[in-house]
Design an enzyme around this catalytic site. Structure first.
Site, PDB file in Angstrom:
ATOM      1  N   LYS A  59       1.015  -0.726  -0.035  1.00  0.00           N
ATOM      2  CA  LYS A  59      -0.156  -0.022   0.195  1.00  0.00           C
ATOM      3  C   LYS A  59       1.419   1.251  -0.274  1.00  0.00           C
ATOM      4  CE  LYS A  59      -4.753   0.997   0.003  1.00  0.00           C
ATOM      5  NZ  LYS A  59      -5.350   0.077  -0.153  1.00  0.00           N
TER       6      LYS A  59
HETATM    7  N1  GLU Z   1      -6.924   0.066  -3.356  1.00  0.00           N
HETATM    8  C1  GLU Z   1      -8.066  -0.635  -4.117  1.00  0.00           C
HETATM    9  C2  GLU Z   1      -7.915  -1.576  -2.224  1.00  0.00           C
HETATM   10  O1  GLU Z   1      -7.804  -0.992  -0.896  1.00  0.00           O
HETATM   11  C3  GLU Z   1      -7.621  -1.900  -4.576  1.00  0.00           C
HETATM   12  C4  GLU Z   1      -6.026  -2.334  -4.875  1.00  0.00           C
HETATM   13  C5  GLU Z   1      -5.206  -2.692  -5.895  1.00  0.00           C
HETATM   14  O2  GLU Z   1      -6.157  -2.648  -7.143  1.00  0.00           O
HETATM   15  O3  GLU Z   1      -4.033  -3.082  -6.032  1.00  0.00           O
HETATM   16  O4  GLU Z   1      -8.373  -2.810  -2.565  1.00  0.00           O
END
Ligand code: GLU
Length: 476
Positions: A107
């Site tokens: 993240k």
């Molecule tokens: N930000 C989104 C989540 O928390 C998508 C993450 C992604 O598609 O890699 O799942």
């Protein structure tokens, strides 16, 4: 924001993880290896804006590399901090394992209020942040693939992809370095709606589970169920829109940062969304009562509560007063570990974040595969499928005419049957299948293990087992 008398977001995720591993029989040391965050990179960089250099702080955290690339969004918000990105990265690991998206968890975040900058400034900032991450391989199609999250969208992803291509001109797979791109820039249809669509599919799966419904004290179908949604961003908006327009749910309240709109007869989600886009606030929206202290409506009487905004919104301070029998966590971490305990004790059913909002990363997976295969889904088969269907229709019509029965295929059936699936249909079908399969794996544990009383623990058990299996396969 998590209240001060409660564990931090990362600690909260760890507490929930610990509750689940206590029920497992993992080899010594493996439990800790899975729980800890492998690395967090902090970057401070300057950008010349409005005649002076402004310094920004950003993070990219990698929780687990049991599979690579690692995957997870990049968030733009003023509250971004190391603890938060580490918690979110851990949730990505469990989420990807649960829905069988072959990624580790990661993240990123940038401490910024994007509303304070114009588009050109945001592009400069994003490109500089991306540059810092790309040069350390923290954005890379084979190693680390970001995506949108709160405060970012396809525009930012297009800038990141372009920045990567400028720095890696001969990488034929460069466009796969990030997902959630616009469709004319290497994206895939259905990615923007994906997380909200996944919430809808998750509820479909739940409503088909008679035992789960009984545990929540709910009956019937989604039609007419009263829904309260917090956050009309990308996830909350799509979830609320699909549930009300396609499934007959009645959205009785929408909670936003500047208050909440309330109408027991139901709010028009599209109209509220357009109002916010035009006015930047929910204030002044006709056909609803305005409640200044929006968060109070998390406690409203309803059938389904959808927190789709920030973490920690249901906490020790309000958990006791939450009335909804079913909470579906469209946001990451909206319920703290303490609140989770209270709500479980009260018999509330929570569909946990790592499952409920996994639609985004699932479609990101499809986008990444599309980018690596350099071909749109369905391109080879569509016409062939249509021709085979035409053969069946022609034959049926011939038989009917020859035998004198005189059956007619309805034009509506013919139209639907003859049309081969395009990319959007295939994406939705893959997403629906993923959400159903993952639900069944969780529900199986929930309903069959006596020591498991809630869906969150079941979800952790399924996903930790998958992560552990991949460590075992590596010989760790
Ligand atoms: N930000 C989104 C989540 O928390 C998508 C993450 C992604 O598609 O890699 O799942």
């Amino acid at each position: 924001m998590i209240p001060e008398n409660e564990p931090s977001f990362r600690e909260s995720v760890d507490i929930m993880f610990n509750r689940a591993v206590a029920l497992m029989d993992l080899p010594p040391g493996l439990e800790e290896k899975i729980r800890v965050c492998n690395a967090t990179y902090t970057v401070r960089f300057g950008v010349r804006l409005r005649g002076k250099i402004q310094t920004f702080t950003g993070y990219r955290s990698v929780h687990s590399e049991h599979m690579e690339p690692v995957k997870g969004g990049i968030r733009y918000a003023t509250g971004v901090n190391q603890d938060e990105v580490e918690a979110l990265a851990a949730l990505m690991t469990y989420k990807c394992a649960l829905v069988e998206a072959p990624f580790g968890g990661s993240k990123g975040g940038l401490c910024i209020d994007p509303r304070e900058y114009d588009e050109h400034e945001l592009e400069q900032i994003t490109r500089r942040f991306a540059y810092e991450l790309i040069k350390r391989d923290m954005i890379n199609p084979a190693q680390n693939v970001p995506a949108p999250d709160m405060g970012t969208g396809e525009r930012e992803m297009a800038w990141i992809a372009d920045q990567y291509k400028r720095m890696n001109t001969t990488d034929i797979n460069g466009v796969a370095c990030v997902t959630g791109k616009p469709t004319n820039g290497g994206g895939i249809q259905g990615r923007t709606e994906a997380t909200g669509r996944g919430v809808q599919y998750a509820l479909h799966a739940f409503f088909r589970d008679a035992e789960g419904m009984k545990k929540a004290g709910l009956e019937g179908t989604l039609d007419g169920k009263r829904v309260v949604v917090q956050g009309l961003g990308n996830v909350g908006y799509h979830a609320a829109k699909f549930l009300s327009e396609e499934d007959g749910c009645v959205v009785t309240a929408i909670i936003e940062r500047d208050g909440a709109l309330h109408n027991e007869d139901g709010l028009d989600v599209e109209a509220v969304h357009q109002w916010i886009t035009k006015h930047g606030t929910i204030k002044g929206f006709p056909d609803a009562q305005m409640q200044e202290e929006g968060a109070k409506l998390l406690e409203a009487d309803c059938d389904i509560l959808i927190p789709a905004a920030l973490e920690g919104v249901i906490n020790l301070g309000n958990a006791d007063r939450v009335k909804a029998p079913l909470i579906i966590e469209a946001a990451n971490g909206p319920v703290t570990a303490g609140a989770d305990e209270i709500l479980c004790r009260k018999g509330k059913v929570m569909i946990p974040d790592m499952y409920a909002n996994a639609g985004g990363v699932t479609v990101s997976y499809f986008e990444w595969v599309k980018n690596l295969s350099h071909i749109r889904f369905g391109r080879m088969q569509r016409r062939q499928e249509e021709m085979r269907h035409q053969l069946v229709v022609d034959e049926l019509e011939r038989l009917s005419a020859d035998s004198g029965i005189g059956w007619q295929l309805s034009p509506n059936f013919k139209e639907k049957y003859l049309r081969g699936a395009g990319e959007l249909e295939l994406v939705r079908s893959g997403l629906d299948d993923t959400m159903q399969t993952a639900y069944q794996s969780m529900a199986h544990v929930w309903h069959n293990r006596e020591d498991v009383n809630d869906l969150r623990t079941a979800a952790y058990l399924v996903s930790i087992e998958k992560v552990a299996a991949s460590y075992r396969a590596k010989g760790l």
